[in-house]
Scaffold this active site. Structure first.
Site, PDB file in Angstrom:
ATOM      1  N   CYS A  27       1.196  22.448   7.591  1.00  0.00           N
ATOM      2  CA  CYS A  27       0.557  20.941   7.142  1.00  0.00           C
ATOM      3  C   CYS A  27       0.870  19.871   8.348  1.00  0.00           C
ATOM      4  CB  CYS A  27       1.205  20.522   5.950  1.00  0.00           C
ATOM      5  SG  CYS A  27       2.842  19.769   5.769  1.00  0.00           S
ATOM      6  N   CYS A  30       4.146  18.893   9.271  1.00  0.00           N
ATOM      7  CA  CYS A  30       4.927  19.806  10.173  1.00  0.00           C
ATOM      8  C   CYS A  30       4.587  19.399  11.776  1.00  0.00           C
ATOM      9  CB  CYS A  30       4.439  21.156  10.183  1.00  0.00           C
ATOM     10  SG  CYS A  30       4.819  21.894   8.336  1.00  0.00           S
ATOM     11  N   ASP A 422     -27.279   6.129  38.528  1.00  0.00           N
ATOM     12  CA  ASP A 422     -27.276   6.420  40.157  1.00  0.00           C
ATOM     13  C   ASP A 422     -28.714   6.981  40.525  1.00  0.00           C
ATOM     14  OD1 ASP A 422     -26.613   6.662  42.732  1.00  0.00           O
ATOM     15  OD2 ASP A 422     -26.518   8.817  42.383  1.00  0.00           O
TER      16      ASP A 422
END
Length: 732
Positions: A27, A30, A422
């Site tokens: 989970c 952890c 550009d």
């Protein structure tokens, strides 16, 4: 930005980066615990991704060793190793075997419990026998993880499941053995185990699918190469290729590694890198990327990049880095997950106590309500909400030729208001060609071309190369250049056949004493109005004439600008070209705002000026001179066909040269961000609603287990919808 000096700065420069594969996480709490343990080490900065089960770690090897990093993870109760040391096994398989046992034995448990007519004498003892393998074999991973975490004084989602199922089984066993009651909850223990295992199995399958894009991309690389050795083809593993080797690519085969075509012509299918299905024609001198497919002709290619330096490997590494990072929106979820489990256990204990204190309520009711609170509260959905969406979104982007470099980029795409484009190589093809030569009165055209082409041959600028190529094509060999100097954004000066030659803007010629006449000034205006870039040429202070160079606008540029406007962005053309040429190009692609005549070193300043007016600026470019502006912009997008400097400075790399990919990238990023937010709303909303319902006794433990499993699966499957994302089709 603060300047870091002293030991800290030195340490930052000496840091190494490593990725660790983490095992045993169940989970988000952890992941939070491992991350906290790693970050306590000297000089370590770690980020643990629950969805990918990897930790990205930056550390100073002079202070911390790799064994200490692994030891810190193991000390927290988990496993860690370098990714190559972990076998590529599907984690869903380990859940599947236990799930089959749990389902097979839980069904009769539920039948006995819910359908009294089917109960046989001694059904309680049969239920006990059926529940033992479910709880202690099928549910063993939960108990094992809970015990390991308990030894370290912490609690996780496994703690909740273990406590819930063991409590139901233990209570039922005790009252049955003592003959106190026949109200047993073996069905609850079995059903919770089966439902949670089902959720984990589906979650593991979905998590694996979320990382499929990059795995499949890496698998696309060629395994062997036809190395040319003494004129003969030798089939060797692709790992044996070295830079400079020549290898053969036959029709239908994959290009073994990045290189340049030495001989032969063909069409190359680059769809696996760029997402574009139309093959690209290549010939001698053209670059080809490894893993692309040779559609027709026979090619001989010289290797220029091998191994981890190839385009494919770099894209995979960039995407992996992005997936390992954390978006700002994940921080709150991490904080909540870190303290969630202890809070839930406390709420469950208070629930048990509260129900027991209510007069007339059976102990069994209080017990089952407390178990329901433990089971329904799942922080997994919170932990999966962000990383799964990032994994799927960035993976899908890689398939489309869009490389998103980090999760924080997603936030920037939502805020962008203006996009600066550009011109050369971005809106245009970037391949200049001479469109017109206008000699001054009394000057031969060949002499004008000879001097201009020879002088420009020493420059790498696209305009210079176009003029030099034109000169070689029409005159053959060009005279040598005795000296050369470039004037950034203005032009060049050189000595050719003892003539002092100046090629560039009229202002540069004027500074050197060569002023254009009225006729040439009119020609400059005419050619610029047609969209050409015009350079003037002088020799020994005398004007020799004009050379006009044109760069074709990409066929897709106008549609790209339309797509960007549809996203609510204001396009701005930024170029070093003159006003007339810039406005001609802008008009053709549908841009209203133009910043022309901007020197390379001033591009970043122009971006800063836009930002100073309150605009959130994205910048798209491809050249070395675009790198500062890309870095200065709030969001930098580099054309992947451009230079390494531009790609390094950007936040998003568009592997294809098609500007429409810029709109696709922003749309994909925004969709990924919205998916993350949707996941978080669901995850938070689920827990906010579910826990009070469990406390109130509205849901029983079995329904709670089903809801908890569904919440995690919902978040992952919602993220997986990004795999079907086709931004171009949606926009057009």
């Amino acid at each position: 930005m603060a300047v870091v000096t002293g030991p800290e700065a030195a340490s930052a420069e000496q840091r190494q980066h490593v990725e660790l594969a983490i095992t045993g996480m169940t989970c988000a709490s952890c992941a939070a615990r491992i991350e906290k343990r790693l970050n306590k080490l000297d000089s370590v900065a770690a980020s643990v991704n629950f969805a990918s089960e990897h930790a990205a770690v930056a550390y100073d090897p002079a202070r911390v060793g790799l064994d200490q990093l692994i030891g810190a993870v193991e000390a927290a109760g988990y496993g860690a190793a370098l990714p190559e040391a972990i076998t590529d096994e599907d984690p869903a398989r380990s859940y599947l075997h236990r799930l089959v046992v749990a389902v097979a034995l839980s069904v009769p448990l539920l039948v006995f419990s819910w359908i009294s007519a089917l109960r046989s004498p001694g059904w309680e003892w049969v239920s006990l026998a059926l529940a033992i393998p479910v709880v202690f074999y099928a549910g063993w991973p939960f108990h094992k993880a809970a015990a390991a975490n308990a030894r370290h004084g912490v609690a996780t989602m496994d703690t909740l499941i273990s406590v819930g199922t063991l409590a139901a089984w233990t209570w039922s066993t005790l009252v049955l053995l003592a003959g106190i009651s026949t109200s047993v909850y073996f069905d609850t223990a079995g059903a919770i185990t089966a439902l949670v295992l089902l959720g984990r199995y589906l979650e593991a399958k979905a998590k694996r699918r979320s990382g499929e894009a990059i795995r499949k991309m890496l698998e696309l690389g060629a395994k062997e190469a036809r190395l040319l050795r003494d004129g003969a083809e030798v089939l060797v593993p692709v790992e044996q290729l070295a830079v400079g080797n020549h290898f053969v690519v036959r029709p239908g085969e994959k290009v073994a590694t990045d290189g340049v075509v030495v001989s032969g012509t063909s069409a190359i299918d680059q769809s696996m890198l760029t997402g574009e299905s139309v093959p690209v024609e290549v010939g001698p001198g053209d670059a080809v990327a490894g893993a692309t497919v040779n559609s027709s002709g026979h090619l001989v290619v010289e290797a220029t990049r091998v191994g981890s330096s190839t385009a494919l490997a770099q894209i995979a590494r960039l995407v992996a880095d992005a997936q390992a990072g954390k978006a700002p929106v994940q921080r709150l979820a991490d904080k909540v997950s870190a303290v969630f489990v202890p809070i839930v256990i406390a709420i469950s204990a208070l629930t048990l106590l509260g129900w027991l204190l209510i007069g007339g309520v059976a102990t069994t009711t209080a017990f089952t309500t407390a178990v329901a609170v433990i089971v329904i509260a799942c922080p997994c959905a919170l932990g999966l909400a962000t990383p799964t969406a990032i994994m799927v979104g960035t993976g899908r982007g890689a398939q489309l030729g869009i490389v998103i470099k980090g999760p924080e980029v997603l936030e920037h795409t939502r805020q962008v208001t203006t996009i600066v484009l550009d011109k050369t190589g971005t809106l245009t093809e970037g391949r200049m060609a001479v469109a017109a030569v206008v000699p001054a009165e009394g000057v031969a055209e060949d002499e004008l071309v000879r001097l201009a082409a020879a002088a420009e041959d020493a420059s790498e600028h696209p305009i210079a190369q176009a003029i030099a190529a034109y000169g070689r094509k029409h005159l053959g060999t060009l005279p040598p250049v005795e000296s050369f100097s470039a004037r950034a954004g203005l032009g060049i000066e050189a000595v050719v056949d003892q003539h002092a030659v100046v090629v560039g803007r009229p202002s540069l010629l004027a500074d050197r004493g060569a002023q254009l006449t009225g006729v040439l000034i009119a020609e400059v205006a005419r050619l610029q109005a047609a969209g050409a870039t015009v350079v003037a040429v002088a020799a020994d202070g005398k004007v020799m004439g004009l050379v006009a160079v044109a760069d074709r606008i990409k066929a897709t540029s106008r549609q790209a600008v339309t797509d960007l406007r549809a996203l609510g962005l204001t396009p701005v053309l930024l170029t070093g070209d003159n006003e007339a040429t810039a406005h001609a190009v802008a008009a053709e692609v549908g841009i209203d705002r133009v910043l022309a005549g901007v020197l390379p070193e001033d591009k970043a300043a122009e971006v800063a000026r836009l930002q100073a007016t309150g605009e959130v600026v994205a910048m798209v470019g491809d050249g070395v001179n675009d790198a500062p502006a890309l870095a200065r912009a709030d969001l930098g997008l580099s054309i992947g066909t451009g230079t390494d400097a531009a790609i390094e400075a950007s936040d998003i790399t568009l592997v294809t040269g098609d500007l429409r990919a810029a709109a696709d990238a922003i749309r994909l990023s925004r969709r990924t961000l919205s998916t993350i937010k949707g996941n978080l709303v669901w995850a938070f909303g689920y827990n906010v609603a579910a826990i009070p319902l469990a406390v109130a006794g509205v849901v029983n433990p079995i329904v709670a287990a089903a809801a908890m499993a569904f919440s995690s699966v919902f978040v992952v499957t919602n993220s997986l919808r990004l795999r079907r994302f086709h931004p171009s089709e949606e926009a057009r």
